[in-house]
Every structure is written in C-alpha cells, then in structure tokens.
Design a protein around this motif. Structure first.
Motif, mmCIF file in Angstrom:
data_model
loop_
_atom_site.group_PDB
_atom_site.id
_atom_site.type_symbol
_atom_site.label_atom_id
_atom_site.label_comp_id
_atom_site.label_asym_id
_atom_site.label_seq_id
_atom_site.Cartn_x
_atom_site.Cartn_y
_atom_site.Cartn_z
ATOM 1 N N SER A 163 0.835 -0.961 -0.093
ATOM 2 C CA SER A 163 0.126 0.072 0.037
ATOM 3 C C SER A 163 1.021 1.070 -0.107
ATOM 4 C CB SER A 163 -0.727 -0.260 1.272
ATOM 5 O OG SER A 163 -1.945 -1.034 1.003
ATOM 6 N N SER A 164 0.558 2.389 -0.108
ATOM 7 C CA SER A 164 1.462 3.505 -0.701
ATOM 8 C C SER A 164 1.121 4.088 0.149
ATOM 9 C CB SER A 164 0.201 4.809 -1.463
ATOM 10 O OG SER A 164 0.735 5.512 -2.071
ATOM 11 N N ASP A 165 2.814 4.569 1.369
ATOM 12 C CA ASP A 165 3.725 5.145 2.159
ATOM 13 C C ASP A 165 3.407 4.653 3.033
ATOM 14 O OD1 ASP A 165 4.646 7.663 2.173
ATOM 15 O OD2 ASP A 165 2.393 8.635 3.112
ATOM 16 N N ARG A 166 3.070 3.035 3.359
ATOM 17 C CA ARG A 166 2.975 2.062 4.274
ATOM 18 C C ARG A 166 4.753 1.800 4.893
ATOM 19 N NH1 ARG A 166 -0.993 -1.977 4.817
ATOM 20 N NH2 ARG A 166 0.645 -2.288 6.705
ATOM 21 N N PRO A 167 5.832 1.893 5.846
ATOM 22 C CA PRO A 167 6.669 1.624 6.161
ATOM 23 C C PRO A 167 7.353 0.116 5.671
ATOM 24 C CG PRO A 167 5.924 2.253 7.650
ATOM 25 C CD PRO A 167 5.235 2.334 7.389
ATOM 26 N N VAL A 168 7.734 0.017 4.826
ATOM 27 C CA VAL A 168 8.290 -1.925 4.722
ATOM 28 C C VAL A 168 10.404 -1.787 4.850
ATOM 29 C CG1 VAL A 168 6.264 -1.692 2.556
ATOM 30 C CG2 VAL A 168 8.407 -0.958 1.987
ATOM 31 N N LEU A 169 9.905 -3.049 4.389
ATOM 32 C CA LEU A 169 10.958 -3.478 4.652
ATOM 33 C C LEU A 169 11.510 -4.005 3.391
ATOM 34 C CD1 LEU A 169 11.853 -5.153 7.981
ATOM 35 C CD2 LEU A 169 12.683 -2.731 7.856
ATOM 36 N N ARG A 177 9.615 2.811 1.421
ATOM 37 C CA ARG A 177 7.963 3.417 1.366
ATOM 38 C C ARG A 177 7.484 2.813 -0.310
ATOM 39 N NH1 ARG A 177 6.661 8.600 3.966
ATOM 40 N NH2 ARG A 177 8.958 9.039 2.814
ATOM 41 N N TYR A 178 6.538 2.689 0.147
ATOM 42 C CA TYR A 178 6.771 2.733 -2.361
ATOM 43 C C TYR A 178 5.151 3.964 -2.641
ATOM 44 C CZ TYR A 178 4.476 1.076 -6.864
ATOM 45 O OH TYR A 178 4.336 1.495 -7.890
ATOM 46 N N MET A 179 6.283 4.710 -3.005
ATOM 47 C CA MET A 179 5.009 5.602 -3.004
ATOM 48 C C MET A 179 4.704 6.087 -4.585
ATOM 49 S SD MET A 179 7.260 8.196 -0.484
ATOM 50 C CE MET A 179 6.304 9.391 0.176
ATOM 51 N N PRO A 180 3.704 5.595 -4.879
ATOM 52 C CA PRO A 180 3.372 5.991 -6.500
ATOM 53 C C PRO A 180 3.212 6.901 -6.727
ATOM 54 C CG PRO A 180 2.557 4.792 -5.828
ATOM 55 C CD PRO A 180 3.431 4.011 -4.557
ATOM 56 N N TRP A 226 9.949 -7.509 -0.526
ATOM 57 C CA TRP A 226 9.456 -6.707 0.302
ATOM 58 C C TRP A 226 8.613 -7.416 1.243
ATOM 59 C CZ3 TRP A 226 3.995 -5.874 1.359
ATOM 60 C CH2 TRP A 226 3.873 -6.018 0.425
ATOM 61 N N CYS A 227 8.086 -6.495 2.907
ATOM 62 C CA CYS A 227 7.296 -6.610 4.044
ATOM 63 C C CYS A 227 6.754 -6.387 4.138
ATOM 64 C CB CYS A 227 7.650 -8.119 5.030
ATOM 65 S SG CYS A 227 9.480 -6.881 5.634
ATOM 66 N N TYR A 228 6.646 -5.372 5.114
ATOM 67 C CA TYR A 228 6.124 -4.882 6.014
ATOM 68 C C TYR A 228 6.704 -4.389 7.665
ATOM 69 C CZ TYR A 228 1.404 -3.370 2.981
ATOM 70 O OH TYR A 228 0.938 -2.702 1.968
ATOM 71 N N ALA A 229 6.180 -3.441 7.899
ATOM 72 C CA ALA A 229 7.158 -3.415 8.750
ATOM 73 C C ALA A 229 6.271 -2.328 9.667
ATOM 74 C CB ALA A 229 8.746 -2.917 8.332
ATOM 75 N N ILE A 254 7.800 -2.207 13.552
ATOM 76 C CA ILE A 254 9.079 -1.920 13.746
ATOM 77 C C ILE A 254 9.471 -1.029 13.691
ATOM 78 C CG2 ILE A 254 9.907 -3.619 15.070
ATOM 79 C CD1 ILE A 254 11.517 -3.543 12.063
ATOM 80 N N LEU A 255 8.451 0.366 12.517
ATOM 81 C CA LEU A 255 8.467 1.594 11.858
ATOM 82 C C LEU A 255 8.211 2.193 11.588
ATOM 83 C CD1 LEU A 255 10.700 0.209 8.393
ATOM 84 C CD2 LEU A 255 11.801 1.084 10.079
ATOM 85 N N SER A 256 6.755 2.383 11.992
ATOM 86 C CA SER A 256 6.234 3.342 12.393
ATOM 87 C C SER A 256 5.948 4.017 13.224
ATOM 88 C CB SER A 256 4.592 2.746 13.360
ATOM 89 O OG SER A 256 3.716 2.365 11.915
ATOM 90 N N PRO A 257 5.899 5.573 13.508
ATOM 91 C CA PRO A 257 6.030 6.689 14.085
ATOM 92 C C PRO A 257 5.559 6.347 15.496
ATOM 93 C CG PRO A 257 5.117 7.003 12.600
ATOM 94 C CD PRO A 257 4.899 6.144 11.973
ATOM 95 N N LYS A 258 6.411 6.878 16.496
ATOM 96 C CA LYS A 258 6.109 7.075 17.960
ATOM 97 C C LYS A 258 5.278 7.831 18.617
ATOM 98 C CE LYS A 258 10.540 5.860 19.874
ATOM 99 N NZ LYS A 258 11.915 6.225 19.934
ATOM 100 N N LYS A 259 3.570 6.857 18.952
ATOM 101 C CA LYS A 259 3.114 7.353 20.037
ATOM 102 C C LYS A 259 3.219 8.882 20.844
ATOM 103 C CE LYS A 259 -0.263 4.752 17.743
ATOM 104 N NZ LYS A 259 -1.436 4.059 17.485
#
Length: 88
Positions: free
Chosen positions: A21-27, A45-48, A75-78, A81-86
């Motif tokens: 999905s666009s703009d989600r963090p991935v490895l 991130r995949y940003m088409p 690729w795999c979703y990350a 481990i990569l989402s911004p801290k809340k």
C-alpha cells in the motif's frame, strides 16, 4: 520462478507479484553489491503518487537507487517496527 525468488525469507513477498500500500513503511530486499551477502535490507516506502517513475523511496524520501541498486526483489510490511512513536 528465479533462484533468488525461491529463496526469499518469510514474510517477504516478491515485488514482481505484489506491491505494498502507498506510503506504508516496509523493509525492502535488493541485490547486494557485496560478496558477503545476497541481499541488502532497506527501510522504505512505496510512493507511486509522489514519484511515479521512481516510486520506491527510502524513509527520508530519497530514491532507494541513491544508495545502491534500485532493483527491488521483495518487500514486507514493517509497521510494527517502523511506525512513528505515539506521544503519551
């Protein structure tokens, strides 16, 4: 299926078969130019919509090809481990 794709570690998905999905963090796995390893791992991130001709961006927003090969093997979703801290 190529030798490289048949040896992908779980949970990586071949980039030739699906895209994140666009703009989600991935490895991202890309070919390594070093003799000691087959792959390099890049946080990306995949940003088409942002860059249609160069959609794979590193976390800072630069093309992943700026730091090595631009060929994405898998690729795999990350998010975990990569989402911004809340902030609490």
């Amino acid at each position: 299926m190529s030798q490289t794709q048949s040896s992908l570690p779980a949970p990586f998905l071949p980039a030739t078969q699906s895209l994140p999905s666009s703009d989600r963090p991935v490895l991202v796995l890309r070919p390594s130019s070093y003799n000691c390893c087959e792959f390099e791992v890049v946080t990306a991130r995949y940003m088409p919509d942002y860059r249609p001709r160069s959609p794979w961006r590193d976390i800072s927003g630069n093309a992943i090809s700026d730091s090595g090969s631009g060929d994405v093997i898998a690729w795999c979703y990350a998010d975990a481990i990569l989402s911004p801290k809340k902030v609490a």
